[in-house]
Motif scaffolding. Sequence first.
Motif, PDB file in Angstrom:
ATOM      1  N   ASP A  75       6.665   4.452   4.869  1.00  0.00           N
ATOM      2  CA  ASP A  75       7.319   5.068   3.709  1.00  0.00           C
ATOM      3  C   ASP A  75       8.095   4.053   2.882  1.00  0.00           C
ATOM      4  N   SER A  79       6.205   3.364  -0.681  1.00  0.00           N
ATOM      5  CA  SER A  79       6.972   4.288  -1.511  1.00  0.00           C
ATOM      6  C   SER A  79       6.591   4.209  -2.989  1.00  0.00           C
ATOM      7  N   CYS A 153       8.900  12.686   4.146  1.00  0.00           N
ATOM      8  CA  CYS A 153       8.357  11.538   4.876  1.00  0.00           C
ATOM      9  C   CYS A 153       9.345  10.394   5.025  1.00  0.00           C
ATOM     10  N   SER A 154      10.634  10.642   4.836  1.00  0.00           N
ATOM     11  CA  SER A 154      11.610   9.575   4.972  1.00  0.00           C
ATOM     12  C   SER A 154      11.601   9.029   6.396  1.00  0.00           C
TER      13      SER A 154
END
Length: 227
Positions: A75, A79, A153-154
């Motif tokens: 992530d 990102s 999805c952190s």
Amino acid sequence: MEAFRDAIRSVMSGSSDDQQLDCVLMASVQKQLTEVADAVASVWPLAALSDPERRECAKTSAVKQFLAKSIVYDDVRNSIEADAYFVMEGRCTCLQRLRVRKTTEYGRNYFTLIRDHDRNSQSNLDLNKNVQTVYVKMTDLRPGSVFGLGERCSGRIVIATTDVKCLLVPLAFLAKHNTSNIWGRTVCSLNGTNPTAEQSFRKFVVENRWAEYKKSLADDLFRKRRP
């Protein structure tokens, strides 16, 4: 893309004929487009798109391969990307990255989850003391699985368990072709089935306590057996 580069190197080393180079490059591009088109046609509901829509999808998407034990998705690293990943072949493992603070009292370890707002807080500058990064398994991803659609999805990282092939489709295309809000409903489903960071942290604590208990039990048995 690797096949594309190999074709260029092969032609450049063997001939300087521009026309031959153009033919090889066109053949390589066509092969890649065919591979992507076949992948699009094998994924539902992309396969239900009209012929022009599938061709548009194939032109903007890509098929990417990952070796076993390599990072498929992170992530932090991914990102800035705007692609959804559809697993075509192989298996992946989805992990939750956690930052935890460890303290020990009376011989027992205790852990505290460090959240983003904790790390950014000026009043918590001492949080780096006794802090470690741990990874907790969330789920296995098999052919037919999808991630990167915009779900929570952190701290997520996806590792290839075996050699993996994924179809990467731009989120902009999926948003444009979102019949019956299929992708929005898929995101809700993923958020509902994937554990949160807090749930993964509780799993980590339970597993850690169980490991400590087994070690303590083994140590007690070893001491009792000693003459």
